[in-house]
Write a protein that holds these residues in place. Structure first.
Motif, PDB file in Angstrom:
ATOM      1  N   UNK A  70      -8.653 -13.952 -12.519  1.00 32.93           N
ATOM      2  CA  UNK A  70      -9.765 -14.329 -11.649  1.00 32.93           C
ATOM      3  C   UNK A  70      -9.607 -13.633 -10.314  1.00 32.93           C
ATOM      4  N   UNK A  71     -10.544 -13.858  -9.432  1.00 29.66           N
ATOM      5  CA  UNK A  71     -10.541 -13.190  -8.132  1.00 29.66           C
ATOM      6  C   UNK A  71      -9.274 -13.498  -7.353  1.00 29.66           C
ATOM      7  N   UNK A  72      -8.647 -12.447  -6.827  1.00 29.79           N
ATOM      8  CA  UNK A  72      -7.471 -12.590  -5.968  1.00 29.79           C
ATOM      9  C   UNK A  72      -7.600 -11.626  -4.791  1.00 29.79           C
ATOM     10  N   UNK A  73      -6.936 -11.974  -3.705  1.00 25.83           N
ATOM     11  CA  UNK A  73      -6.776 -11.079  -2.576  1.00 25.83           C
ATOM     12  C   UNK A  73      -5.513 -10.267  -2.818  1.00 25.83           C
ATOM     13  N   UNK A  74      -5.587  -8.963  -2.643  1.00 26.09           N
ATOM     14  CA  UNK A  74      -4.373  -8.147  -2.679  1.00 26.09           C
ATOM     15  C   UNK A  74      -3.767  -8.262  -1.286  1.00 26.09           C
ATOM     16  N   UNK A  75      -2.763  -9.125  -1.172  1.00 29.30           N
ATOM     17  CA  UNK A  75      -2.136  -9.396   0.115  1.00 29.30           C
ATOM     18  C   UNK A  75      -1.215  -8.261   0.530  1.00 29.30           C
ATOM     19  N   UNK A  76      -0.597  -7.647  -0.458  1.00 30.04           N
ATOM     20  CA  UNK A  76       0.312  -6.540  -0.199  1.00 30.04           C
ATOM     21  C   UNK A  76       0.410  -5.702  -1.457  1.00 30.04           C
ATOM     22  N   UNK A  77       0.262  -4.412  -1.297  1.00 32.71           N
ATOM     23  CA  UNK A  77       0.484  -3.479  -2.385  1.00 32.71           C
ATOM     24  C   UNK A  77       1.342  -2.367  -1.795  1.00 32.71           C
ATOM     25  N   UNK A  78       2.548  -2.222  -2.314  1.00 30.36           N
ATOM     26  CA  UNK A  78       3.518  -1.269  -1.781  1.00 30.36           C
ATOM     27  C   UNK A  78       4.134  -0.468  -2.906  1.00 30.36           C
ATOM     28  N   UNK A  79       4.472   0.773  -2.620  1.00 25.82           N
ATOM     29  CA  UNK A  79       5.151   1.570  -3.624  1.00 25.82           C
ATOM     30  C   UNK A  79       5.284   3.004  -3.207  1.00 25.82           C
ATOM     31  N   UNK A  80       5.368   3.856  -4.235  1.00 24.13           N
ATOM     32  CA  UNK A  80       5.582   5.263  -3.958  1.00 24.13           C
ATOM     33  C   UNK A  80       4.908   6.136  -4.999  1.00 24.13           C
ATOM     34  N   UNK A  81       4.860   7.398  -4.664  1.00 25.49           N
ATOM     35  CA  UNK A  81       4.497   8.459  -5.591  1.00 25.49           C
ATOM     36  C   UNK A  81       5.699   9.388  -5.609  1.00 25.49           C
ATOM     37  N   UNK A  82       6.151   9.732  -6.792  1.00 24.96           N
ATOM     38  CA  UNK A  82       7.259  10.676  -6.933  1.00 24.96           C
ATOM     39  C   UNK A  82       7.076  11.440  -8.234  1.00 24.96           C
ATOM     40  N   UNK A  83       7.673  12.608  -8.292  1.00 23.10           N
ATOM     41  CA  UNK A  83       7.560  13.412  -9.507  1.00 23.10           C
ATOM     42  C   UNK A  83       8.436  12.852 -10.607  1.00 23.10           C
ATOM     43  N   UNK A  84       7.870  12.853 -11.804  1.00 25.69           N
ATOM     44  CA  UNK A  84       8.608  12.481 -13.008  1.00 25.69           C
ATOM     45  C   UNK A  84       8.162  13.445 -14.099  1.00 25.69           C
ATOM     46  N   UNK A  85       9.105  14.178 -14.642  1.00 18.15           N
ATOM     47  CA  UNK A  85       8.795  15.193 -15.658  1.00 18.15           C
ATOM     48  C   UNK A  85       7.745  16.190 -15.168  1.00 18.15           C
ATOM     49  N   UNK A  86       7.847  16.564 -13.882  1.00 21.07           N
ATOM     50  CA  UNK A  86       6.976  17.581 -13.322  1.00 21.07           C
ATOM     51  C   UNK A  86       5.594  17.120 -12.906  1.00 21.07           C
TER      52      UNK A  86
END
Length: 147
Positions: A70-86
């Motif tokens: 159901x409807x939720x607020x995204x209070x926090x979304x954290x992470x990264x982008x990194x290369x994996x297998x090119x």
């Protein structure tokens, strides 16, 4: 999806606004590949109408699903982008708030955006990469640091 690329000194900042009804993970993957973002920090806020988070179970080397039902607020979304297998890969965790103030959290597997998701990807060192660890069963961040 609406995207704006901002260049500050030698690094780029990509602002991605996911529109309602877009699937967040697929939309962000498309953006990082289109703009060739190889290493970045990710932050976001917004909302989901539905989706799925995951809890990594070390016994089965896979994510156990946690429904966003159901409807939720995204209070926090954290992470990264990194290369994996090119290829650049997105890895983000979310904490979502329900109407009653309770929260759910985990690895974001899928999220149907409603009404928006405002994402900032800040480029970091290009040597950021992930390598698969067979003992754990995940690709883990392994920055190539000097020395």
């Amino acid at each position: 999806m609406r995207v704006r690329e901002i260049k500050e000194d030698q690094r780029r900042v990509l602002v991605v606004v996911c529109d309602r009804d877009e699937e967040a993970v697929a939309t962000l993957r498309d953006a990082i590949r289109e703009y060739d973002i190889r290493a970045a920090q990710v932050t976001a806020v917004g909302g989901f109408r539905s989706g799925e988070l995951g809890y990594f179970d070390p016994n089965v080397h896979d994510y156990l699903p946690i429904a966003i039902d159901g409807q939720v607020e995204v209070l926090s979304l954290l992470g990264d982008v990194a290369e994996h297998d090119g290829r650049p890969e997105l890895h983000v965790h979310a904490v979502c708030g329900r109407r009653d103030g309770s929260t759910i959290g985990g690895h974001l597997l899928r999220g149907e955006v409603w009404p928006t998701l405002e994402v900032v990807l800040t480029e970091v060192a290009p040597s950021l990469a992930k390598r698969f660890d067979p003992e754990i069963g995940l690709a883990l961040l392994t920055p190539d640091l000097p020395g």
